[in-house]
Design an enzyme around this catalytic site. Structure first.
Site, PDB file in Angstrom:
ATOM      1  N   CYS A   8       0.857  -1.271  -0.217  1.00  0.00           N
ATOM      2  CA  CYS A   8      -0.009   0.233   0.135  1.00  0.00           C
ATOM      3  C   CYS A   8       0.827   1.306  -0.057  1.00  0.00           C
ATOM      4  CB  CYS A   8      -1.120   0.059   1.267  1.00  0.00           C
ATOM      5  SG  CYS A   8      -0.285   0.014   3.144  1.00  0.00           S
ATOM      6  N   ASN A  11       2.182   1.552   4.411  1.00  0.00           N
ATOM      7  CA  ASN A  11       2.516   0.339   4.961  1.00  0.00           C
ATOM      8  C   ASN A  11       2.323   0.373   6.637  1.00  0.00           C
ATOM      9  OD1 ASN A  11       5.420  -2.128   5.580  1.00  0.00           O
ATOM     10  ND2 ASN A  11       3.296  -2.500   5.080  1.00  0.00           N
ATOM     11  N   CYS A  13      -1.554   0.817   7.492  1.00  0.00           N
ATOM     12  CA  CYS A  13      -3.046   0.503   7.446  1.00  0.00           C
ATOM     13  C   CYS A  13      -3.340  -0.737   6.701  1.00  0.00           C
ATOM     14  CB  CYS A  13      -3.903   1.832   6.891  1.00  0.00           C
ATOM     15  SG  CYS A  13      -3.686   3.185   8.180  1.00  0.00           S
ATOM     16  N   ARG A  14      -3.490  -0.656   5.576  1.00  0.00           N
ATOM     17  CA  ARG A  14      -4.115  -1.551   4.772  1.00  0.00           C
ATOM     18  C   ARG A  14      -3.240  -2.772   4.404  1.00  0.00           C
ATOM     19  NH1 ARG A  14      -5.195   2.006  -0.405  1.00  0.00           N
ATOM     20  NH2 ARG A  14      -3.179   2.775   0.510  1.00  0.00           N
ATOM     21  N   SER A  15      -1.839  -2.612   3.911  1.00  0.00           N
ATOM     22  CA  SER A  15      -1.009  -3.904   3.616  1.00  0.00           C
ATOM     23  C   SER A  15      -0.831  -4.779   4.882  1.00  0.00           C
ATOM     24  CB  SER A  15       0.003  -3.585   2.842  1.00  0.00           C
ATOM     25  OG  SER A  15       0.929  -2.605   3.427  1.00  0.00           O
TER      26      SER A  15
HETATM   27  P1  4NP Z   1      -1.930   2.721   4.037  1.00  0.00           P
HETATM   28  O1  4NP Z   1      -2.298   4.360   4.480  1.00  0.00           O
HETATM   29  O2  4NP Z   1      -1.158   3.204   2.537  1.00  0.00           O
HETATM   30  O3  4NP Z   1      -3.087   1.901   3.913  1.00  0.00           O
HETATM   31  O4  4NP Z   1      -0.791   2.495   5.122  1.00  0.00           O
HETATM   32  C1  4NP Z   1      -1.708   5.382   4.799  1.00  0.00           C
HETATM   33  C2  4NP Z   1      -0.734   5.604   5.575  1.00  0.00           C
HETATM   34  C3  4NP Z   1      -0.124   6.928   5.777  1.00  0.00           C
HETATM   35  C4  4NP Z   1      -0.387   8.074   4.948  1.00  0.00           C
HETATM   36  C5  4NP Z   1      -0.832   7.644   3.740  1.00  0.00           C
HETATM   37  C6  4NP Z   1      -1.636   6.485   3.748  1.00  0.00           C
HETATM   38  N1  4NP Z   1       0.617   8.961   4.898  1.00  0.00           N
HETATM   39  O5  4NP Z   1       0.430   9.730   4.098  1.00  0.00           O
HETATM   40  O6  4NP Z   1       1.486   9.075   5.727  1.00  0.00           O
END
Ligand code: 4NP
Length: 156
Positions: A8, A11, A13-15
């Site tokens: 994702c 890294n 939340c989703r993955s």
């Molecule tokens: P993820 O979500 O891609 O599902 O882990 C996010 C976590 C952090 C950020 C963006 C998306 N960020 O911009 O810090």
């Protein structure tokens, strides 16, 4: 060993949620010696961080262990290590394909490709939506389908 990587953006939340759910499926099915799973982000902001509190909470509520999961950034070598590289959304998929160049042996796909009846193609980012429940439902259904597909395809 068949190696699966979920990817994702951050890294956190989703993955890592997909990694924990998939690791649980591997364990439940006694396939620890046959399938290995990891996750990575295309961004570098959260390197070394544990999963987001929202991901931790939804996993705990569903009795899924997330121990030892820490954020890292995807590297080019991952394309050689992992036979299955699964993106959460179109942006991650584009980044993986950019790193991969022409590597036809790797299966590079979006997670929701494994839910043919899904109304959306990208797993929404709960870092921005705050809806970890919705993401958990999507990711767990897709992970089960992916797990079954890999077992069949790899004759495990
Ligand atoms: P993820 O979500 O891609 O599902 O882990 C996010 C976590 C952090 C950020 C963006 C998306 N960020 O911009 O810090």
């Amino acid at each position: 060993m068949v190696n699966v990587l979920f990817v994702c953006l951050g890294n956190i939340c989703r993955s890592p949620m997909a990694e924990a759910i998939f690791r649980d499926l591997i364990k439940e099915n006694g396939m620890e010696g046959k399938i290995a799973v990891d996750s990575a982000g295309t961004g570098d902001w959260h390197i070394g961080a544990p999963p987001h509190e929202g991901t931790q909470n939804i996993l705990s509520n569903n009795n899924i262990d997330y121990e030892n999961i820490k954020a890292r950034q995807i590297v080019k070598e991952d394309i050689d290590t992992f036979e299955y590289i699964i993106a959460m959304d179109a942006k991650n998929l584009g980044e993986i394909n950019r790193l991969a160049g022409k590597k036809p042996k790797r299966l590079i796909a979006r997670l929701l490709d494994f839910v043919p009846e899904s109304k959306v193609e990208d797993v929404p980012d709960p870092y921005f939506t705050g809806n970890f429940e919705e993401v958990y439902e999507m990711v767990s259904e897709a992970c089960l389908n992916l797990f079954n597909m890999i077992k069949e395809r790899e004759e495990l």
